[in-house]
Write a protein that holds these residues in place. Structure first.
Motif, mmCIF file in Angstrom:
data_model
loop_
_atom_site.group_PDB
_atom_site.id
_atom_site.type_symbol
_atom_site.label_atom_id
_atom_site.label_comp_id
_atom_site.label_asym_id
_atom_site.label_seq_id
_atom_site.Cartn_x
_atom_site.Cartn_y
_atom_site.Cartn_z
ATOM 1 N N MET A 296 0.916 -0.974 -0.014
ATOM 2 C CA MET A 296 0.030 -0.291 0.269
ATOM 3 C C MET A 296 0.898 1.647 0.368
ATOM 4 S SD MET A 296 -3.303 -1.516 2.382
ATOM 5 C CE MET A 296 -4.059 0.305 2.461
ATOM 6 N N ALA A 297 1.427 1.221 0.334
ATOM 7 C CA ALA A 297 3.084 2.760 1.035
ATOM 8 C C ALA A 297 3.188 2.552 -0.388
ATOM 9 C CB ALA A 297 3.875 1.870 1.295
ATOM 10 N N ILE A 298 4.012 1.665 -1.356
ATOM 11 C CA ILE A 298 4.377 2.076 -2.733
ATOM 12 C C ILE A 298 3.839 2.423 -3.378
ATOM 13 C CG2 ILE A 298 5.226 0.163 -4.459
ATOM 14 C CD1 ILE A 298 6.834 -1.181 -2.036
ATOM 15 N N LEU A 308 -1.805 11.566 -9.517
ATOM 16 C CA LEU A 308 -3.052 11.356 -8.604
ATOM 17 C C LEU A 308 -4.050 11.892 -10.189
ATOM 18 C CD1 LEU A 308 -3.015 13.500 -5.545
ATOM 19 C CD2 LEU A 308 -3.141 9.989 -5.699
ATOM 20 N N ARG A 309 -4.601 10.561 -11.111
ATOM 21 C CA ARG A 309 -5.318 10.647 -11.539
ATOM 22 C C ARG A 309 -6.459 9.858 -11.853
ATOM 23 N NH1 ARG A 309 -0.085 11.753 -14.403
ATOM 24 N NH2 ARG A 309 -0.055 13.067 -15.518
ATOM 25 N N ALA A 310 -7.485 10.027 -12.471
ATOM 26 C CA ALA A 310 -8.022 9.171 -12.285
ATOM 27 C C ALA A 310 -8.372 7.763 -12.661
ATOM 28 C CB ALA A 310 -10.026 9.614 -12.607
ATOM 29 N N ALA A 311 -7.736 7.330 -13.117
ATOM 30 C CA ALA A 311 -6.684 5.921 -13.557
ATOM 31 C C ALA A 311 -6.091 5.743 -12.583
ATOM 32 C CB ALA A 311 -6.845 5.831 -15.072
ATOM 33 N N THR A 312 -4.422 6.490 -11.774
ATOM 34 C CA THR A 312 -4.122 5.439 -10.933
ATOM 35 C C THR A 312 -4.964 5.477 -9.659
ATOM 36 O OG1 THR A 312 -3.178 7.757 -11.012
ATOM 37 C CG2 THR A 312 -2.372 6.992 -12.388
ATOM 38 N N ILE A 313 -6.094 6.760 -9.009
ATOM 39 C CA ILE A 313 -7.043 6.388 -8.224
ATOM 40 C C ILE A 313 -7.467 5.191 -8.250
ATOM 41 C CG2 ILE A 313 -8.090 7.595 -6.306
ATOM 42 C CD1 ILE A 313 -7.357 10.347 -7.139
ATOM 43 N N ARG A 314 -7.981 4.911 -9.276
ATOM 44 C CA ARG A 314 -8.877 3.863 -9.397
ATOM 45 C C ARG A 314 -7.862 2.402 -9.569
ATOM 46 N NH1 ARG A 314 -8.089 0.431 -13.020
ATOM 47 N NH2 ARG A 314 -7.699 1.353 -14.906
ATOM 48 N N ALA A 315 -7.355 2.161 -9.491
ATOM 49 C CA ALA A 315 -5.887 1.245 -9.936
ATOM 50 C C ALA A 315 -5.975 0.830 -8.128
ATOM 51 C CB ALA A 315 -5.116 0.868 -10.710
ATOM 52 N N LEU A 317 -6.958 2.185 -5.785
ATOM 53 C CA LEU A 317 -8.371 1.900 -4.537
ATOM 54 C C LEU A 317 -8.158 0.444 -5.203
ATOM 55 C CD1 LEU A 317 -10.662 5.468 -4.958
ATOM 56 C CD2 LEU A 317 -9.464 4.612 -2.896
ATOM 57 N N MET A 318 -8.476 0.138 -5.774
ATOM 58 C CA MET A 318 -9.215 -1.593 -6.139
ATOM 59 C C MET A 318 -7.776 -2.614 -5.789
ATOM 60 S SD MET A 318 -10.272 -1.698 -10.241
ATOM 61 C CE MET A 318 -9.865 -3.607 -9.453
ATOM 62 N N ILE A 319 -5.863 -2.337 -5.077
ATOM 63 C CA ILE A 319 -5.423 -2.343 -5.312
ATOM 64 C C ILE A 319 -6.096 -2.605 -3.609
ATOM 65 C CG2 ILE A 319 -3.069 -2.690 -4.534
ATOM 66 C CD1 ILE A 319 -2.672 -1.736 -7.788
ATOM 67 N N THR A 320 -6.122 -1.741 -2.914
ATOM 68 C CA THR A 320 -6.531 -1.417 -1.296
ATOM 69 C C THR A 320 -7.106 -2.458 -1.098
ATOM 70 O OG1 THR A 320 -5.120 0.963 -1.249
ATOM 71 C CG2 THR A 320 -6.600 -0.067 0.139
ATOM 72 N N LEU A 321 -8.725 -2.517 -1.502
ATOM 73 C CA LEU A 321 -9.581 -2.992 -1.190
ATOM 74 C C LEU A 321 -8.755 -4.520 -1.718
ATOM 75 C CD1 LEU A 321 -12.857 -1.124 -2.759
ATOM 76 C CD2 LEU A 321 -11.897 -1.180 -0.453
ATOM 77 N N PHE A 322 -8.665 -4.988 -2.727
ATOM 78 C CA PHE A 322 -8.715 -6.265 -2.796
ATOM 79 C C PHE A 322 -6.890 -6.637 -1.879
ATOM 80 C CE2 PHE A 322 -5.452 -9.571 -4.537
ATOM 81 C CZ PHE A 322 -6.302 -10.619 -4.779
ATOM 82 N N GLU A 323 -5.941 -5.838 -0.343
ATOM 83 C CA GLU A 323 -5.217 -6.898 0.331
ATOM 84 C C GLU A 323 -5.776 -6.657 1.225
ATOM 85 O OE1 GLU A 323 -1.326 -7.279 0.192
ATOM 86 O OE2 GLU A 323 -2.373 -7.504 -2.384
ATOM 87 N N LEU A 324 -7.041 -5.755 1.771
ATOM 88 C CA LEU A 324 -7.550 -5.247 2.850
ATOM 89 C C LEU A 324 -7.913 -7.045 2.540
ATOM 90 C CD1 LEU A 324 -8.763 -2.175 3.674
ATOM 91 C CD2 LEU A 324 -6.756 -3.292 4.262
ATOM 92 N N GLY A 325 -9.088 -6.973 1.999
ATOM 93 C CA GLY A 325 -9.704 -8.823 1.669
ATOM 94 C C GLY A 325 -8.377 -9.654 1.948
ATOM 95 N N ALA A 342 -15.115 3.763 -7.781
ATOM 96 C CA ALA A 342 -15.972 4.768 -8.697
ATOM 97 C C ALA A 342 -16.459 5.675 -7.643
ATOM 98 C CB ALA A 342 -17.193 4.358 -9.337
ATOM 99 N N LEU A 343 -17.592 5.215 -6.619
ATOM 100 C CA LEU A 343 -17.960 5.640 -5.146
ATOM 101 C C LEU A 343 -17.250 6.949 -4.517
ATOM 102 C CD1 LEU A 343 -21.138 5.584 -4.241
ATOM 103 C CD2 LEU A 343 -19.894 3.938 -2.496
ATOM 104 N N VAL A 344 -15.630 6.236 -4.303
ATOM 105 C CA VAL A 344 -15.034 6.759 -3.233
ATOM 106 C C VAL A 344 -15.151 8.167 -4.441
ATOM 107 C CG1 VAL A 344 -12.519 6.876 -2.573
ATOM 108 C CG2 VAL A 344 -13.916 4.993 -1.803
ATOM 109 N N LEU A 345 -13.997 7.807 -5.872
ATOM 110 C CA LEU A 345 -13.634 9.478 -6.502
ATOM 111 C C LEU A 345 -14.880 10.217 -6.515
ATOM 112 C CD1 LEU A 345 -11.319 6.691 -8.883
ATOM 113 C CD2 LEU A 345 -10.451 8.937 -7.679
#
Length: 453
Positions: A296-298, A308-315, A317-325, A342-345
């Protein structure tokens, strides 16, 4: 997924119907009261409908609040000092984000003239000096510097002298900077017009931007001179998202081949970085439950460095949710992860809904999730029962390697075809172009991009 769609529909309604916050707040209160009254009697479908109406009302209220808050900010701060005509003044404030190189003007480049290198940065204004008077104001200004801005960087408290003009929300040219929070633009003639009053030392964001600058200097050092100009420009665009050095002819070649998106740092790049981090964790024998802080830090640092473009933030966030899962042993669903991102953004910035980059990145990912398997089966057939039951360990090593390369190629072509099909209507709408050859070209470029990164 349904909640994200309802939230987006509320934002769209607030944008096109142009109502104030009273209507969505009243609709949300009514839906909440009805849900509380009927939750014991109504079925699950009825209760879900009330909840979706409540979510849509929240999206509409947030979008209406953002539009109203911009009007309040403009009328209460910068707009009462500056009009649409340029005004010469001093602005005092704090630099936020990276100092970026401004894009080359197409008209200057088409005439064969060498454009002057400009830089731009985000300035949070706290004070303005105009006509011998000082005003305490607030607002964000996009500052364009002719040449280099000197040592100024993220977090520095600076005093800037130049021409300021207020942005007009009804002007199509100003609509995008207004949606990102800017209230005015400023033009500065060189670094001598920027005074650093209080430098920000020890800032983590500034360290990330300085590391990115080191990468730029490394690329320039390894590919010097005019003979490597195109190589240098492509590498900087591919790795760092800097596209200002791309020649017009080179940019057109990428656009015609449908591979311009590989030069935009997006979810693909974040996914490659994530894959490399996971590979390193496996090589170091780090278990899944303990790798998430490093991952998550990297990923967060990479997203910050890429703007912090939309595409990089989306990816990210998805990786963060995946790792938290993985950490909390939740059931993971890719579609719900996309919807949550998408909801967070949209909750952070509702105007993202009308941004072409936001729409393309989410539609493309959903296309891969929904159509990937179908494309792989149509293009390459469904494996037989014998092939699925065959033990790979019994096959020769070169056969296993070839099968692995073939599966990677099949997956890349299937993902590229699914994403291209999903975003084709948006490409035709925004860019008036559809490039079927991009399916094969992107699939062939993915391994190259991974190797370069």
């Amino acid at each position: 997924m349904n909640a994200a769609a309802a939230f987006a529909s509320g934002i769209a309604a607030a944008r096109y119907l142009r109502f104030d916050m009273t209507i969505p707040v009243a609709a949300g209160l009514l839906a909440g009261c009805l849900w509380l009254m009927l939750r014991r009697r109504a079925g699950a479908a009825t209760q879900s409908a009330f909840v979706l109406v409540l979510v849509a009302a929240a999206g509409a209220a947030l979008a209406a609040h953002q539009a109203a808050s911009f009007d309040v900010r403009s009328s209460g701060s910068l707009a009462r000092l500056f009009g649409t005509q340029p005004t010469l003044c001093w602005l005092r404030g704090t630099i936020r984000g990276e100092v970026e190189v401004a894009q080359t003007e197409p008209l200057i480049e088409s005439k064969g003239l060498k454009p002057q290198t400009n830089h731009s940065f985000h300035l949070d204004v706290s004070e303005a000096e105009s006509n011998g008077r000082t005003f305490q104001v607030t607002g964000a200004v996009c500052v364009t510097v002719r040449g280099k801005p000197g040592p100024a960087g993220h977090g520095d408290h600076v005093r800037v002298f130049g021409w300021v003009e207020r942005l007009d929300a009804d002007d199509p040219f100003d609509r995008y900077p207004v949606s990102t929070g800017f209230a005015a633009r400023m033009t500065v003639d060189g670094a001598s017009a920027i005074e650093v009053e209080s430098p920000a030392l020890g800032s983590l964001f500034r360290l990330i931007y300085e590391v990115k600058q080191c990468f730029r200097e490394t690329i320039d050092a390894h590919f010097p001179g005019d003979g490597h100009a195109d190589t240098r420009a492509v590498l900087r665009a591919l790795l760092l998202g800097d596209r200002e050095q791309l020649r017009r002819e080179l940019r057109r070649a990428f656009e015609k081949s449908g591979t311009m998106h590989v030069l935009v740092v997006s979810g693909l790049h974040v996914g490659i970085v994530y894959g490399m981090v996971i590979w390193l964790c496996r090589m170091l024998l780090i278990p899944k439950s303990r790798r998430w802080p490093a991952v998550m830090a990297i990923i967060a640092a990479y997203a910050v460095a890429m703007g912090l473009r939309a595409a990089t933030i989306r990816a990210a966030l998805m990786i963060t949710l995946f790792e938290l899962g993985i950490l909390f042993k939740f059931r993971r669903d890719a579609v719900n992860a996309v919807a949550a991102a998408a909801l967070v953004l949209l909750a952070w910035r509702p105007s993202y809904l009308f941004d072409a980059g936001f729409q393309l990145t989410f539609i493309g990912v959903l296309g891969i999730l929904f159509f990937f398997e179908a494309f792989v089966q149509v293009l390459f057939g469904k494996p037989s029962e014998t092939e699925r039951l065959r033990d790979p360990a019994l096959q020769p090593r070169h056969v296993r390697m070839l099968r692995r390369v073939w599966r990677t190629l099949v997956g890349a072509i299937g993902a590229s075809a699914a994403a291209s099909l999903a975003v084709a209507p948006l490409q035709a709408h925004y860019f008036s172009i559809i490039t079927p050859v991009s399916v094969i070209a992107t699939a062939l470029l993915i391994p190259v991009i991974g190797g370069v990164i």
